[in-house]
Motif scaffolding. Sequence first.
Motif, PDB file in Angstrom:
ATOM      1  N   ARG A 211       0.823  -1.254  -0.027  1.00 29.04           N
ATOM      2  CA  ARG A 211       0.039   0.018   0.021  1.00 29.04           C
ATOM      3  C   ARG A 211       0.713   1.353   0.078  1.00 29.04           C
ATOM      4  NH1 ARG A 211      -2.692   3.666   3.379  1.00 29.04           N
ATOM      5  NH2 ARG A 211      -1.635   2.884   5.300  1.00 29.04           N
ATOM      6  N   GLN A 212       1.850   1.437   0.858  1.00 28.01           N
ATOM      7  CA  GLN A 212       2.740   2.685   0.970  1.00 28.01           C
ATOM      8  C   GLN A 212       3.759   2.606   0.013  1.00 28.01           C
ATOM      9  OE1 GLN A 212       3.809   3.449   4.867  1.00 28.01           O
ATOM     10  NE2 GLN A 212       2.260   2.209   6.074  1.00 28.01           N
TER      11      GLN A 212
ATOM     12  N   ARG B  34       6.540   2.224   7.034  1.00 27.60           N
ATOM     13  CA  ARG B  34       6.945   3.428   6.920  1.00 27.60           C
ATOM     14  C   ARG B  34       8.434   3.553   7.145  1.00 27.60           C
ATOM     15  NH1 ARG B  34       5.512   8.602  10.049  1.00 27.60           N
ATOM     16  NH2 ARG B  34       7.310   9.732   9.315  1.00 27.60           N
TER      17      ARG B  34
ATOM     18  N   SER C 161      10.338   2.701   3.983  1.00 25.19           N
ATOM     19  CA  SER C 161      10.510   3.877   3.302  1.00 25.19           C
ATOM     20  C   SER C 161      11.504   4.634   3.528  1.00 25.19           C
ATOM     21  CB  SER C 161       9.144   4.214   2.993  1.00 25.19           C
ATOM     22  OG  SER C 161       8.938   5.386   2.296  1.00 25.19           O
TER      23      SER C 161
ATOM     24  N   HIS D   2      14.756   5.359   1.325  1.00 31.37           N
ATOM     25  CA  HIS D   2      15.034   6.779   0.837  1.00 31.37           C
ATOM     26  C   HIS D   2      16.502   7.245   1.303  1.00 31.37           C
ATOM     27  CE1 HIS D   2      14.512  11.303   0.793  1.00 31.37           C
ATOM     28  NE2 HIS D   2      14.385  10.963  -0.454  1.00 31.37           N
TER      29      HIS D   2
ATOM     30  N   HIS E  88       9.986  14.605   2.569  1.00 38.66           N
ATOM     31  CA  HIS E  88       9.679  13.019   2.261  1.00 38.66           C
ATOM     32  C   HIS E  88       9.053  12.430   3.515  1.00 38.66           C
ATOM     33  CE1 HIS E  88      11.988  12.812  -1.362  1.00 38.66           C
ATOM     34  NE2 HIS E  88      11.370  11.374  -1.601  1.00 38.66           N
ATOM     35  N   PRO E  89       9.469  13.021   4.836  1.00 37.42           N
ATOM     36  CA  PRO E  89       8.868  12.204   6.079  1.00 37.42           C
ATOM     37  C   PRO E  89       7.366  12.804   5.899  1.00 37.42           C
ATOM     38  CG  PRO E  89      10.911  13.517   6.603  1.00 37.42           C
ATOM     39  CD  PRO E  89      10.746  13.718   5.238  1.00 37.42           C
TER      40      PRO E  89
ATOM     41  N   ARG F 212       5.581  10.595   3.039  1.00 38.84           N
ATOM     42  CA  ARG F 212       5.282   9.280   3.593  1.00 38.84           C
ATOM     43  C   ARG F 212       4.374   9.163   4.676  1.00 38.84           C
ATOM     44  NH1 ARG F 212      10.774   8.298   2.947  1.00 38.84           N
ATOM     45  NH2 ARG F 212      11.589   9.640   4.834  1.00 38.84           N
ATOM     46  N   ALA F 213       4.303   9.905   5.552  1.00 41.19           N
ATOM     47  CA  ALA F 213       3.172  10.145   6.465  1.00 41.19           C
ATOM     48  C   ALA F 213       1.568  10.328   5.882  1.00 41.19           C
ATOM     49  CB  ALA F 213       3.335  11.194   7.547  1.00 41.19           C
TER      50      ALA F 213
ATOM     51  N   ILE G 172       0.947   9.575   2.802  1.00 36.98           N
ATOM     52  CA  ILE G 172       0.486   8.189   1.936  1.00 36.98           C
ATOM     53  C   ILE G 172       0.218   7.001   2.992  1.00 36.98           C
ATOM     54  CG2 ILE G 172       1.580   6.261   0.887  1.00 36.98           C
ATOM     55  CD1 ILE G 172       2.906   8.302  -1.051  1.00 36.98           C
ATOM     56  N   ASN G 173       0.730   7.258   4.090  1.00 36.49           N
ATOM     57  CA  ASN G 173       0.401   5.997   5.268  1.00 36.49           C
ATOM     58  C   ASN G 173      -1.180   6.547   5.863  1.00 36.49           C
ATOM     59  OD1 ASN G 173       0.043   4.535   7.864  1.00 36.49           O
ATOM     60  ND2 ASN G 173       2.143   5.114   8.538  1.00 36.49           N
ATOM     61  N   ARG G 174      -1.637   7.896   5.698  1.00 31.60           N
ATOM     62  CA  ARG G 174      -2.649   8.135   6.426  1.00 31.60           C
ATOM     63  C   ARG G 174      -4.163   8.266   5.649  1.00 31.60           C
ATOM     64  NH1 ARG G 174      -3.120  11.777  10.844  1.00 31.60           N
ATOM     65  NH2 ARG G 174      -1.097  11.141  11.131  1.00 31.60           N
TER      66      ARG G 174
ATOM     67  N   GLU H  54       6.487  14.198  11.708  1.00 36.50           N
ATOM     68  CA  GLU H  54       6.934  13.124  10.940  1.00 36.50           C
ATOM     69  C   GLU H  54       8.451  13.150  10.759  1.00 36.50           C
ATOM     70  OE1 GLU H  54       5.029  11.069  10.735  1.00 36.50           O
ATOM     71  OE2 GLU H  54       3.305  12.421  11.179  1.00 36.50           O
TER      72      GLU H  54
END
Lengths: 269, 269
Positions: A23-24, A212, A215, A219, B96-97, B100-101, B103-105, B209
């Motif tokens: 998913r991520q 996470r 990722s 990165h 990026h943090p 990432r967060a 996309i997680n959410r 994040e």
Amino acid sequence: MQQPIAILDSGVGGLTVAKEVMRQLPREKIIYFGDTARTPYGPRPAQEVIRFTQEIVDYLLKFSPKMIVIACNTATAFALETIRSRVSIPVIGVVHPGARAAINRTQSGYIGVIGTEGTVNSGAYEQALKQLSPHVDVVSVACPRFVPLVERGNFRSEETYNTVNESLAGLRSTRIDTLILGCTHYPFLAETISDVMGGQIALISSAEETARDISTILHDKGKLARGDLLPVHQFCCSGDPQMFKMIAQQWLNEQIELTPIVWQVPHIG
Amino acid sequence: MQQPIAILDSGVGGLTVAKEVMRQLPREKIIYFGDTARTPYGPRPAQEVIRFTQEIVDYLLKFSPKMIVIACNTATAFALETIRSRVSIPVIGVVHPGARAAINRTQSGYIGVIGTEGTVNSGAYEQALKQLSPHVDVVSVACPRFVPLVERGNFRSEETYNTVNESLAGLRSTRIDTLILGCTHYPFLAETISDVMGGQIALISSAEETARDISTILHDKGKLARGDLLPVHQFCCSGDPQMFKMIAQQWLNEQIELTPIVWQVPHIG
């Protein structure tokens, strides 16, 4: 050729990490190994868990992975440092991602942890949480009856509700506001755990948080996949392929192919 | 001696990252640099932002940091890769943090981003989000009036509410379920932004994040602080020390010492 992320677990629990990676990080290819012939790891002695983990890692290294994910809390608690010292690619476990997320989330500073006997007795979460922050209080409860339920595909029955309810009774009277699902099998039971604990307790899935962290580290190392083709994942298990396939397809909501290659692993089964 | 984490920003915005590092990693020592004499960075050309960032990094390297955090989205968008190629310690940015967060959410796959003109025009978030997942849709809006409000300490006035309300009007008719605060100054305005957008939109603080990613990367490298003594942080700014100190103490909820050393930086001010 695209280097895969190797994910290993004692059984189907690591599929919760695999699903979150899909998913991520949908560009990333996964090679998954579930040691279903030797599950559960929770009650096993540390040296045995280390040996099993090392055997699976040796097998997975043949696929030239760019990272190894120990998607089993028990194996992380006992074997992470050993594996890290033996391989040159990044190796991550599931304990620290969950610990980091819990510290990010808690307001009260009281954090609950549920896991296998092995994980809870190792003190791995308490150590990880205290290493990050001396201010938190941790309450840990071993739930040895959860993994066998999940490995049988029994996620939402009355038996499951009663088992979860009895196992978590002691936690409900504590001041925790955040509960770490310290076993990758437990997200399969998340709805039941949430019903039992009440909606005001934040549940931390070590699976989601590990994806996470994968990722973040890929990165940082400039190793994120860049291809536009969606990858084809590979799944291996050491035990009954029918049960694994049934649970995996239900959880991932897609068809999977189990590769026969797993049966050639030495010392497994 | 404990190696600090170096955090830099165009002004006070990076204090949101510093505060989260203090909360999530209370053992870590911070050296902070706010370039308040030259804020805002948002409207400046890329080459100028890269030069300013490089000057600050050169200054911070004298403190032997174990990591550099570019806690400014504009500087991250323009200068992260340049700085990474020039120093041997880990360098992380804030784009990026947050990506990432988000996309997680997100559940809907529709993600909003607000930032300075520089950040939004650079396309840095869209690129980071699409690199991680081709499935997401991104709506970006530049909010050039937000940073000057924050640098004046104006967080909750009627002027602030009206500015935020006008700036975000276009976003309210979109399908986003997640909004990235793509500027480290914006968490100062989080309550107002939440009032304007409504509670059903998840706000992602790149500050929070980023602190989590700092933890992940330091752990991966075996560089987390282990001391039991709580660290004494150092703060530097290139502009008016009174305004910086007032905002910093209010935001961090503790007394801080501004080191006079900042006034000796060549080319600054």
